[in-house]
Design a protein around this motif. Sequence first.
Motif, PDB file in Angstrom:
ATOM      1  N   VAL A 274       0.834  -1.199   0.000  1.00 25.67           N
ATOM      2  CA  VAL A 274       0.000   0.000   0.000  1.00 25.67           C
ATOM      3  C   VAL A 274       0.870   1.251   0.000  1.00 25.67           C
ATOM      4  N   ALA A 275       1.923   1.239   0.811  1.00 25.00           N
ATOM      5  CA  ALA A 275       2.830   2.386   0.845  1.00 25.00           C
ATOM      6  C   ALA A 275       3.460   2.612  -0.528  1.00 25.00           C
ATOM      7  N   GLU A 276       3.873   1.534  -1.187  1.00 28.62           N
ATOM      8  CA  GLU A 276       4.483   1.657  -2.513  1.00 28.62           C
ATOM      9  C   GLU A 276       3.485   2.237  -3.512  1.00 28.62           C
ATOM     10  N   LEU A 277       2.248   1.781  -3.431  1.00 28.75           N
ATOM     11  CA  LEU A 277       1.232   2.279  -4.354  1.00 28.75           C
ATOM     12  C   LEU A 277       0.953   3.768  -4.123  1.00 28.75           C
ATOM     13  N   LEU A 278       0.817   4.165  -2.864  1.00 23.19           N
ATOM     14  CA  LEU A 278       0.538   5.572  -2.574  1.00 23.19           C
ATOM     15  C   LEU A 278       1.684   6.472  -3.007  1.00 23.19           C
ATOM     16  N   LEU A 279       2.898   6.033  -2.779  1.00 22.64           N
ATOM     17  CA  LEU A 279       4.040   6.846  -3.188  1.00 22.64           C
ATOM     18  C   LEU A 279       4.145   6.910  -4.704  1.00 22.64           C
TER      19      LEU A 279
ATOM     20  N   TYR B 284      11.115   2.596   4.992  1.00 18.29           N
ATOM     21  CA  TYR B 284      10.879   2.740   3.554  1.00 18.29           C
ATOM     22  C   TYR B 284      10.145   4.050   3.248  1.00 18.29           C
ATOM     23  N   ILE B 285       9.070   4.315   3.977  1.00 16.65           N
ATOM     24  CA  ILE B 285       8.297   5.537   3.713  1.00 16.65           C
ATOM     25  C   ILE B 285       9.119   6.770   4.056  1.00 16.65           C
ATOM     26  N   MET B 286       9.797   6.731   5.178  1.00 22.69           N
ATOM     27  CA  MET B 286      10.546   7.905   5.616  1.00 22.69           C
ATOM     28  C   MET B 286      11.699   8.221   4.667  1.00 22.69           C
TER      29      MET B 286
END
Length: 594
Positions: free
Chosen positions: A398-403, A435-437
């Motif tokens: 989900v994080a990869e998709l949003l980014l 990863y997100i940060m």
Amino acid sequence: MTGLKIKTISLFAAAAAVVVVVVAFNPWRGSGSAQADLAAGAEQAASCRLIPGQTAAFRFSSTVTAEGQSDTFEGVMSWQVEALNASVARVRASFSKVSLSQDMTLPAERAASPQGLPFFLQVDSNCGISGTAFAPQWQPKSRLLVATQLDNFTFVLPQAGATQWQSAALDGLGDYTARFSVLSQAPLQIQRHKTDHLIRGAADSFGIKIAVHKSQATAMFNPLQPLWWQAIRGEEIVSLQVAGQPEVMMQQRFSLQRDDQLFAAVPQADRALAEKSTPYDLAPEFDELITQQQSYTEAYTAFVSAITEKPPRYFDAALEMAAWLKKHPEDVDLLVAELRGQMVDDARPTAFLALQLSGLNNAREALSDMVFDATMSQGDQSRAASALADLGTPRQDVAELLLARAAIKDIAGNASLLGAGSMVDRSDDPALRQYIMQSLQQQLADTADQSERLILIDSMGNTGDAAFVDVLSQELSAQSVATRRRAADAISRLPAEQARPALLDALVLESDPQVSTALIDALKHAGATSPELVEVLEKRISSSDANQRAATIDLLGAQQTERAQQLLIAQYKRETDARIKMQIGRYVPAKALR
């Protein structure tokens, strides 16, 4: 602490599964018409003579204390009259300078700060609040948080000639009688008592016993400024006992002071899309609901009916649809088809919320598709991104998709970026957080676009991670005033211990009054106290900018040191703004100011 931090109890924003206990009282319902018991006094009825375009601002504070711990909510409420229909005004409002601490409340039950979120009030000519509506981005617990304040600060003005009157009302505890009396006519001062509480709702089901021991408040209205209240002060004392646990006595003290110089522009919002149901009438959590419908068609019909009835029940509709979907996961596709079809605009935000609350994998997949679906509106793509970020336990895919969606520079891309930042705050997975940060930090380093940098700064603030203090501290020295202000706000949402030194260092060097005010507000939010801070504030308290002086006075007042008191007294003697002099009076004894 025994008998207090239990799953079902929250003082400012009670869990939707349980009746709001303690001091979470609902704004006035219906007409709230007062019935005069004794006529003697003014010949003409007092009135809230509201006119479209009028604005006002109110500084407020509310603290609930029990067993040595406290929940505190304070800030500034600004509002603007949008329209007047007969004697009923529609007011658009929002909060700024919010400071919210919830030490008594379990983390899962805490409300998010309502800073900057628009909402609407319906105000009768007698100053009674007869309706509320919240923009779609409001969380349920935050709506409850605000409902407590609106009830604390709601008074019904008397009919012509009345010195005592009463009104039937309803709050989170149950039906009660609000009894009013005039204490003085010039200025008009009214006292309110809540009596005859008939406890209702889920209290019996959860073995909760509640008693209201005291509920008294006094309000002053200034006839020269017929825009609602001038000052309010009150106290509530409630006892609460849960089966098998000792009784807990809880005390709330609240105050309000009108201060129009603190007015902050209220964000625009479409009232047609706002949640108009009463916060205290939120349905139980969806996994506890028993759905009565026998088919998806019936469930969807009930969903639309809850939204189109008067008043609409948006959150109820979302919970009930989520309950149906959880029991019938295959029907997610049917709701998504409605979203891709001709679903009415009022229902669309609620449908996305239902998908989020369902927590289903196929709901996650559907939202993931809609985030990139160019046939959908930017608004729907943004709602899909926000729902996806908040659905269930944060996940790497989900994080990869949003980014990836954030790489498309549009409104939905901004929503995706902000959602990715909030996932860090919700996640316990070190790899996902890192990863997100790292992605956010790299994007900030790679972009020179001012708008994108501001969104990235906001997203970093959403993470709540102290690792971003250093990164955001560099933005505090940016050339752009907007960047420095946004960075100050973002740092204030990070852990206070790490945020305070960076904010103080920036304040020492800052020359712009708007940025200085933002830094001072952020330092107050971070609970900053030190001799060094007092020295820095000494140079700010005599600023030519009234907002900076007001912010400085508030932070000095929180220091509670002899030097801070001396500075406040000295400023009082040279201050020319009557409202700021009054503000200083809240922190310094009157005899010291003579």
